[in-house]
Design an enzyme around this catalytic site. Sequence first.
Site, PDB file in Angstrom:
ATOM      1  N   GLU A  72       0.853  -1.186   0.000  1.00  0.00           N
ATOM      2  CA  GLU A  72       0.000   0.000   0.000  1.00  0.00           C
ATOM      3  C   GLU A  72       0.891   1.239   0.000  1.00  0.00           C
ATOM      4  O   GLU A  72       2.015   1.217   0.505  1.00  0.00           O
ATOM      5  CB  GLU A  72      -0.909   0.013   1.237  1.00  0.00           C
ATOM      6  CG  GLU A  72      -2.032  -0.995   1.190  1.00  0.00           C
ATOM      7  CD  GLU A  72      -2.985  -0.833   2.356  1.00  0.00           C
ATOM      8  OE1 GLU A  72      -2.538  -0.384   3.438  1.00  0.00           O
ATOM      9  OE2 GLU A  72      -4.171  -1.156   2.210  1.00  0.00           O
ATOM     10  N   GLU A 111      -4.508   1.457  -2.183  1.00  0.00           N
ATOM     11  CA  GLU A 111      -5.174   0.976  -0.972  1.00  0.00           C
ATOM     12  C   GLU A 111      -5.753  -0.398  -1.262  1.00  0.00           C
ATOM     13  O   GLU A 111      -6.430  -0.605  -2.275  1.00  0.00           O
ATOM     14  CB  GLU A 111      -6.302   1.934  -0.554  1.00  0.00           C
ATOM     15  CG  GLU A 111      -7.081   1.501   0.668  1.00  0.00           C
ATOM     16  CD  GLU A 111      -6.303   1.700   1.967  1.00  0.00           C
ATOM     17  OE1 GLU A 111      -6.535   0.925   2.923  1.00  0.00           O
ATOM     18  OE2 GLU A 111      -5.472   2.635   2.031  1.00  0.00           O
ATOM     19  N   LYS A 141      -8.190  -3.574   0.031  1.00  0.00           N
ATOM     20  CA  LYS A 141      -9.313  -3.924   0.890  1.00  0.00           C
ATOM     21  C   LYS A 141      -9.817  -5.301   0.489  1.00  0.00           C
ATOM     22  O   LYS A 141      -9.814  -5.652  -0.697  1.00  0.00           O
ATOM     23  CB  LYS A 141     -10.462  -2.900   0.759  1.00  0.00           C
ATOM     24  CG  LYS A 141     -10.198  -1.591   1.472  1.00  0.00           C
ATOM     25  CD  LYS A 141     -10.116  -1.770   2.972  1.00  0.00           C
ATOM     26  CE  LYS A 141      -9.665  -0.507   3.670  1.00  0.00           C
ATOM     27  NZ  LYS A 141      -9.409  -0.724   5.101  1.00  0.00           N
ATOM     28  N   HIS A 158     -17.420  22.147  -8.482  1.00  0.00           N
ATOM     29  CA  HIS A 158     -16.488  22.500  -9.556  1.00  0.00           C
ATOM     30  C   HIS A 158     -15.992  23.929  -9.376  1.00  0.00           C
ATOM     31  O   HIS A 158     -16.716  24.801  -8.914  1.00  0.00           O
ATOM     32  CB  HIS A 158     -17.182  22.392 -10.916  1.00  0.00           C
ATOM     33  CG  HIS A 158     -17.685  21.017 -11.230  1.00  0.00           C
ATOM     34  ND1 HIS A 158     -16.903  20.041 -11.772  1.00  0.00           N
ATOM     35  CD2 HIS A 158     -18.913  20.456 -11.053  1.00  0.00           C
ATOM     36  CE1 HIS A 158     -17.607  18.936 -11.929  1.00  0.00           C
ATOM     37  NE2 HIS A 158     -18.833  19.169 -11.501  1.00  0.00           N
ATOM     38  N   CYS A 189     -13.695  24.914 -12.127  1.00  0.00           N
ATOM     39  CA  CYS A 189     -13.255  25.195 -13.490  1.00  0.00           C
ATOM     40  C   CYS A 189     -14.458  25.453 -14.392  1.00  0.00           C
ATOM     41  O   CYS A 189     -15.577  25.034 -14.096  1.00  0.00           O
ATOM     42  CB  CYS A 189     -12.434  24.039 -14.045  1.00  0.00           C
ATOM     43  SG  CYS A 189     -13.368  22.506 -14.207  1.00  0.00           S
ATOM     44  N   CYS A 244     -10.300  18.249 -10.433  1.00  0.00           N
ATOM     45  CA  CYS A 244     -10.000  19.683 -10.457  1.00  0.00           C
ATOM     46  C   CYS A 244     -10.797  20.457  -9.420  1.00  0.00           C
ATOM     47  O   CYS A 244     -10.413  21.548  -9.010  1.00  0.00           O
ATOM     48  CB  CYS A 244     -10.251  20.259 -11.849  1.00  0.00           C
ATOM     49  SG  CYS A 244     -11.966  20.116 -12.371  1.00  0.00           S
ATOM     50  N   GLY A 286     -34.277  67.209  -5.249  1.00  0.00           N
ATOM     51  CA  GLY A 286     -32.939  66.671  -5.075  1.00  0.00           C
ATOM     52  C   GLY A 286     -32.032  67.016  -6.226  1.00  0.00           C
ATOM     53  O   GLY A 286     -32.421  66.893  -7.401  1.00  0.00           O
ATOM     54  N   SER A 339     -28.200  62.860  -5.922  1.00  0.00           N
ATOM     55  CA  SER A 339     -28.392  62.973  -4.471  1.00  0.00           C
ATOM     56  C   SER A 339     -29.177  61.803  -3.888  1.00  0.00           C
ATOM     57  O   SER A 339     -29.430  61.771  -2.685  1.00  0.00           O
ATOM     58  CB  SER A 339     -29.106  64.291  -4.130  1.00  0.00           C
ATOM     59  OG  SER A 339     -30.361  64.369  -4.790  1.00  0.00           O
ATOM     60  N   THR A 393     -34.023  58.331  -6.223  1.00  0.00           N
ATOM     61  CA  THR A 393     -34.663  57.043  -6.536  1.00  0.00           C
ATOM     62  C   THR A 393     -34.454  56.043  -5.405  1.00  0.00           C
ATOM     63  O   THR A 393     -35.366  55.269  -5.071  1.00  0.00           O
ATOM     64  CB  THR A 393     -34.111  56.488  -7.865  1.00  0.00           C
ATOM     65  OG1 THR A 393     -34.431  57.417  -8.914  1.00  0.00           O
ATOM     66  CG2 THR A 393     -34.738  55.149  -8.201  1.00  0.00           C
TER      67      THR A 393
END
Length: 904
Positions: free
Chosen positions: A212, A217, A219, A288, A290, A324, A602, A606, A609
């Site tokens: 290993e 690995e 198993k 992700h 990318c 990635c 105004g 200023s 809205t």
Amino acid sequence: MNMEEHHSSLVVESSYPDLVINVGKVTLGERNRKKLQKIQREQEKAKVLKAACALLNSGGGVIQLEMANNDEHPVEMGLDLEESLRTLILSSNLQAFFKTKQQGRCYYIFVKSWSSDTFPEDSSFTPRICSLSSSLCRRSGTSVLPMDSREAFRFLKTKKINAKILGKEPLGKKPFGKVVKVIHQDLRNSNPTYQVFQKDQLEYGEIVPFPESQFMEFKQFSTKNIQEYVKNIIPRYIPAFANTEGGYLCIGVDDGSKKVLGCAKEKVDRDSLKKKIENTIYKLPCVHFCQSQCQIDFTVKILDVLAEGELYGYACVIGVKPFCGALFSEAPCSWMVKDKDICKLATQEWVGMVMDTDPDSTWLCKDFESQLSLSSGPPLSRPVYSKKGLEHKKDLQRLLFPVLPGHLKYIPESLWKELSSQNEGLEELINRQIHSFSQGILILSRSWAVDLNLEEKQAVICDALLIAWDSPPILYTILREQDADEQSYCTSTAFTLKQKLVNMGGYSGNLCVISKVLHLRPESNAESSEGAASPIDYPRSYYFANTQQMEALLQSLVIVLLGFRSFLSDQLGCEVLNLLTAKQYEIFSKNLRKNKELFIHGLPGSGKTIMAVKIMEKIRNMFHCEANEILYICENQPLRKFISDKKICHAVTRKTFMKDDFQKIQHIIVDEAQNFRSEDGDWYGKAKTITQRDKDCPGILWIFLDYFQTNHVECSGLPALSAQYPREELTRVVRNAHQIAEYLQSVLQEVRKNPPPNIPPGSLQMLLEADWAQGVQGTLNTKDNLTLNEIVTHVADTCKRLFERGYSPKDVAVLVSTTKDVECYKQELLRAMRKIKVVRFTNASDMSGDHIVLDSVRRFSGLERNIVFGIHPETVEPALLHNILVCLASRANQQLHILWLRDV
């Protein structure tokens, strides 16, 4: 009972002005906990940790426990609980986020909001939220190591940077190919891994000639359910390989002896086994970074295992390449309170919150000053900016909510005098409540609920927020007499205030808001209550110990009360808040019941809205209105569309207003009224009639205008200037960069000296009171006597340079004189812009897309962009030229290019 079922016993209490999570019975005390069976100990610990995580991520609060043990004396929490909480906050300093208190058989854990500024020495590596588990792991030697949330944050940050550098060519883009392809290709011929997995079969009992390693690995198949076993081990090993340098998971080889044992053919079907493995890997959560959104690159190979030449069974090799993005073993384990429910964060949501950063914009940093940064704010806070040259939140706090040494100040004084004179006994009642406090501030409001965007309760005389030394914040609600719903109102208001101070205002200290209801009897017999719920006795750390703590909280209050969603949010693609100026806040704070009609003059830039939007939000909450009961009227379609998209009102143009019947409308806000015309009838008379239909309770009629930006010489339909009463003026110009503001001032002076005939001269005197915010540097570029080709070339070349510096098409507007000119210039501009890949023009009705706006100056009225090109802004009415130039210049925040066409 599984762990999730056990967690379902957690309840978010609704009778407190704080987030209180009741976790039920828990055994406390070190001796008592050691006597518990392991499963019970783990279940109790799990629900405490879940509640703690949810509160840390949601602005803080209180965990309420019922002691399961019968100790008569106070006991400690228990070492296993303490250690788990330390692990959760990534710190040995438990007191940084948790305080405890025992009251009878109730035990409280007081939780402060998570904030990375608690770890100033390591804040750049501290995630914005805390988690029980990141569910991310990596390979190290022959081990799989889980990442705590801080390690996960660094890992994700590195992945994001790498993806940005690699662009469309992230690691792992090439197909994995055959499983025989190893990680290090230059070692292919000498690597025994390659030689073994080149085969399609193995011999039962043979020893694999390599150990290993980082990339391998072993198993052995479980003797029970084979497919279930494989399904369970894949999330542990495959993400670890993918998040590191890739590798192989070989199932069917004993990891001790390295003998090939496989799985007997009678116990498994090779095709179904392969399908189960592939489906399990495809279901692993991933994120992700990318652009290509590439998939996990893996290959599954089922090998025959032979015994004396006969098929005995199968072994399996799973090869995976470096990913990635980030591959999770399961969804991260992180919790948050949403609408009184404890919710687990989805993987994408978790990553978004962990990685959340301030907007990455050069011009934003140059033109705006940060008032609240995500790097130091609680998890739910958003960045807050103010234009350079305007008041900082500290200045606004000291102006609006000053804390004077040795004084307890009532603010605003005018409201206090008014309330005291109107309500006999009120002064005595409040003074009796706060007589013991020597320093601080009492902030009065006719309705703190409305101030916090909640619905008003008409039975309330006023609310008063006490911020005082040696006390937690206290919110008093004063009613004339008892009301069935009084406590829920006060509790809800105090709860919302506490949550907003943390999650919007960014306050990161220990915080609670105590709610108290006071009754003012006609005979001045006052009485008070704190509601049906037993009050929680907060620790002393929740009391203000000095002026600095009070001012820090009041600065968060400034953000709560003066913050509004900036138009920058659409440009930057994230939520950004700006702050009102002191004068804007003064107008916004007016008592709407006493100011049903108001004219607001105004100057350009200023914030008219913005004020119109804020007032409509206040009307909705104060008068319990639906959006279709508030009417917003403007002259042009683009501005109507812009406001309509906010879904706070019914928005129409003046022409539509004059054609239709508006039976449901109760309140009207008029914007850019200087450009209205009376050609279709008396719009002002119609608006006044609608808002005064209910003689006993007339509606709101607020009219915003700026005579300097008048773009026609017809009658506007506005009442005479002397009849525009009451009137307020906004004279602080906050939008434009310094160079643009200087140009704007000179043009405004020309309008004041030689106004068009339909403008009342007295209305232009407000220019003498103008205050121009300084500090933001910009660009003013005027070019005369250009050919059409030179104009479009200048626009194209400038845009190319700007886009290379990080600006986007949504920052740019190209404005021409008339709508007819739009089509004349469009084709020439498209031709000149072929050198820029992103070439799209739309009119001002579509402000949200990533494109350049091309429209007339008049149709762009009320809107703004960072960079504005004005092409030959002529007018058939010579008297209006300077007004048109004012309108053009005021639309530009940072750069203004005025390009004049050569006379033919």
